[in-house]
Scaffold this motif. Sequence first.
Motif, PDB file in Angstrom:
ATOM      1  N   VAL A 168       0.838  -1.192   0.000  1.00 22.85           N
ATOM      2  CA  VAL A 168       0.000   0.000   0.000  1.00 22.85           C
ATOM      3  C   VAL A 168       0.876   1.245   0.000  1.00 22.85           C
ATOM      4  O   VAL A 168       0.588   2.230  -0.674  1.00 22.85           O
ATOM      5  CB  VAL A 168      -0.949  -0.002   1.222  1.00 22.85           C
ATOM      6  CG1 VAL A 168      -1.710   1.297   1.317  1.00 22.85           C
ATOM      7  CG2 VAL A 168      -1.897  -1.189   1.148  1.00 22.85           C
ATOM      8  N   ASP A 169       1.964   1.191   0.768  1.00 16.61           N
ATOM      9  CA  ASP A 169       2.889   2.314   0.850  1.00 16.61           C
ATOM     10  C   ASP A 169       4.312   1.799   0.599  1.00 16.61           C
ATOM     11  O   ASP A 169       5.029   1.459   1.539  1.00 16.61           O
ATOM     12  CB  ASP A 169       2.774   2.963   2.227  1.00 16.61           C
ATOM     13  CG  ASP A 169       3.571   4.255   2.343  1.00 16.61           C
ATOM     14  OD1 ASP A 169       4.480   4.490   1.515  1.00 16.61           O
ATOM     15  OD2 ASP A 169       3.278   5.034   3.276  1.00 16.61           O
ATOM     16  N   PRO A 170       4.727   1.714  -0.655  1.00 17.91           N
ATOM     17  CA  PRO A 170       6.052   1.174  -0.968  1.00 17.91           C
ATOM     18  C   PRO A 170       7.194   1.938  -0.296  1.00 17.91           C
ATOM     19  O   PRO A 170       8.184   1.347   0.106  1.00 17.91           O
ATOM     20  CB  PRO A 170       6.151   1.297  -2.491  1.00 17.91           C
ATOM     21  CG  PRO A 170       4.742   1.399  -2.966  1.00 17.91           C
ATOM     22  CD  PRO A 170       3.976   2.061  -1.853  1.00 17.91           C
ATOM     23  N   GLU A 171       7.054   3.270  -0.157  1.00 15.63           N
ATOM     24  CA  GLU A 171       8.100   4.065   0.490  1.00 15.63           C
ATOM     25  C   GLU A 171       8.269   3.641   1.951  1.00 15.63           C
ATOM     26  O   GLU A 171       9.385   3.436   2.424  1.00 15.63           O
ATOM     27  CB  GLU A 171       7.768   5.553   0.434  1.00 15.63           C
ATOM     28  CG  GLU A 171       8.776   6.399   1.192  1.00 15.63           C
ATOM     29  CD  GLU A 171       8.266   7.769   1.600  1.00 15.63           C
ATOM     30  OE1 GLU A 171       9.109   8.619   1.892  1.00 15.63           O
ATOM     31  OE2 GLU A 171       7.034   7.969   1.634  1.00 15.63           O
ATOM     32  N   ALA A 172       7.153   3.503   2.672  1.00 13.76           N
ATOM     33  CA  ALA A 172       7.221   3.088   4.079  1.00 13.76           C
ATOM     34  C   ALA A 172       7.798   1.689   4.198  1.00 13.76           C
ATOM     35  O   ALA A 172       8.586   1.410   5.109  1.00 13.76           O
ATOM     36  CB  ALA A 172       5.837   3.160   4.719  1.00 13.76           C
ATOM     37  N   HIS A 173       7.430   0.808   3.287  1.00 12.02           N
ATOM     38  CA  HIS A 173       7.970  -0.553   3.305  1.00 12.02           C
ATOM     39  C   HIS A 173       9.490  -0.528   3.113  1.00 12.02           C
ATOM     40  O   HIS A 173      10.230  -1.178   3.864  1.00 12.02           O
ATOM     41  CB  HIS A 173       7.295  -1.399   2.220  1.00 12.02           C
ATOM     42  CG  HIS A 173       7.899  -2.757   2.088  1.00 12.02           C
ATOM     43  ND1 HIS A 173       7.700  -3.741   3.029  1.00 12.02           N
ATOM     44  CD2 HIS A 173       8.729  -3.279   1.147  1.00 12.02           C
ATOM     45  CE1 HIS A 173       8.371  -4.816   2.674  1.00 12.02           C
ATOM     46  NE2 HIS A 173       8.995  -4.563   1.533  1.00 12.02           N
ATOM     47  N   GLU A 174       9.952   0.229   2.136  1.00 13.24           N
ATOM     48  CA  GLU A 174      11.387   0.307   1.859  1.00 13.24           C
ATOM     49  C   GLU A 174      12.141   0.925   3.043  1.00 13.24           C
ATOM     50  O   GLU A 174      13.206   0.446   3.429  1.00 13.24           O
ATOM     51  CB  GLU A 174      11.644   1.114   0.583  1.00 13.24           C
ATOM     52  CG  GLU A 174      13.104   1.153   0.174  1.00 13.24           C
ATOM     53  CD  GLU A 174      13.704  -0.218  -0.099  1.00 13.24           C
ATOM     54  OE1 GLU A 174      14.904  -0.388   0.205  1.00 13.24           O
ATOM     55  OE2 GLU A 174      12.999  -1.117  -0.591  1.00 13.24           O
ATOM     56  N   LYS A 175      11.589   1.980   3.633  1.00 12.09           N
ATOM     57  CA  LYS A 175      12.255   2.616   4.783  1.00 12.09           C
ATOM     58  C   LYS A 175      12.235   1.709   6.010  1.00 12.09           C
ATOM     59  O   LYS A 175      13.158   1.748   6.824  1.00 12.09           O
ATOM     60  CB  LYS A 175      11.636   3.973   5.077  1.00 12.09           C
ATOM     61  CG  LYS A 175      12.034   5.001   4.030  1.00 12.09           C
ATOM     62  CD  LYS A 175      11.627   6.395   4.409  1.00 12.09           C
ATOM     63  CE  LYS A 175      12.144   7.376   3.369  1.00 12.09           C
ATOM     64  NZ  LYS A 175      11.882   8.750   3.733  1.00 12.09           N
ATOM     65  N   THR A 176      11.194   0.891   6.147  1.00 13.77           N
ATOM     66  CA  THR A 176      11.148  -0.081   7.247  1.00 13.77           C
ATOM     67  C   THR A 176      12.257  -1.109   7.073  1.00 13.77           C
ATOM     68  O   THR A 176      12.937  -1.474   8.038  1.00 13.77           O
ATOM     69  CB  THR A 176       9.770  -0.761   7.316  1.00 13.77           C
ATOM     70  OG1 THR A 176       8.793   0.222   7.648  1.00 13.77           O
ATOM     71  CG2 THR A 176       9.742  -1.864   8.359  1.00 13.77           C
ATOM     72  N   ILE A 177      12.460  -1.580   5.849  1.00 13.74           N
ATOM     73  CA  ILE A 177      13.549  -2.528   5.575  1.00 13.74           C
ATOM     74  C   ILE A 177      14.895  -1.893   5.921  1.00 13.74           C
ATOM     75  O   ILE A 177      15.731  -2.503   6.598  1.00 13.74           O
ATOM     76  CB  ILE A 177      13.520  -2.978   4.098  1.00 13.74           C
ATOM     77  CG1 ILE A 177      12.308  -3.886   3.850  1.00 13.74           C
ATOM     78  CG2 ILE A 177      14.813  -3.711   3.724  1.00 13.74           C
ATOM     79  CD1 ILE A 177      12.083  -4.225   2.391  1.00 13.74           C
TER      80      ILE A 177
END
Length: 192
Positions: free
Chosen positions: A29-38
């Motif tokens: 849903v939020d690719p940016e948040a997913h990438e920053k979480t990684i």
Amino acid sequence: MLQLLKKTVFFILAALSVAACSSSDPEYVDPEAHEKTIQLNEKYGPVLVGTWHFEKIGEKQRYFERLTFQADGTLTGMRKWQKRELVTINGEQVYTDWEDVELGVWEDEDVKQNGTFSGTWKLRYWDPYGDGKQNYLELSAKYDNKDIDFAAYQYNAVFDYADETTLRFKSYYISGENGWMIFQRGEAEPSF
């Protein structure tokens, strides 16, 4: 026979179109948040693993907490929290004895904040409260005493950083320096 051949071709084409549309890569849903979480977990996850302690002693309150983060996302800890009051007796101000801080009353018994607890932890970049995305340390833990049905932790703490010696995040009930709890690495026991 022609009818069977048409049906077979139709099913093969339908299967191929479904396969062509699907992907093994999940859509977020939020690719940016997913990438920053990684990235957050890659940078700080291994550093967080281990045991940390925090102690704050004031005139009316003293608090100790120890947290152990495991690589598999589990968490264990212990807390000791006491308070006292400044009262006037015969015109003189004196402190009461130290007492354990209570969570409240549970089945006619005072439930204390002290004890061991266990649960889970994870680092996330997200916006749980509608204030804008930030780094969070998500903590969820219950007291090990099965008679206590209160959470030791059940919130998302704003996460600042961790290094080889220091872990820093915000707490809602104990504030250290400017609202931050600053933990030190290592096993420790309360000094009180």
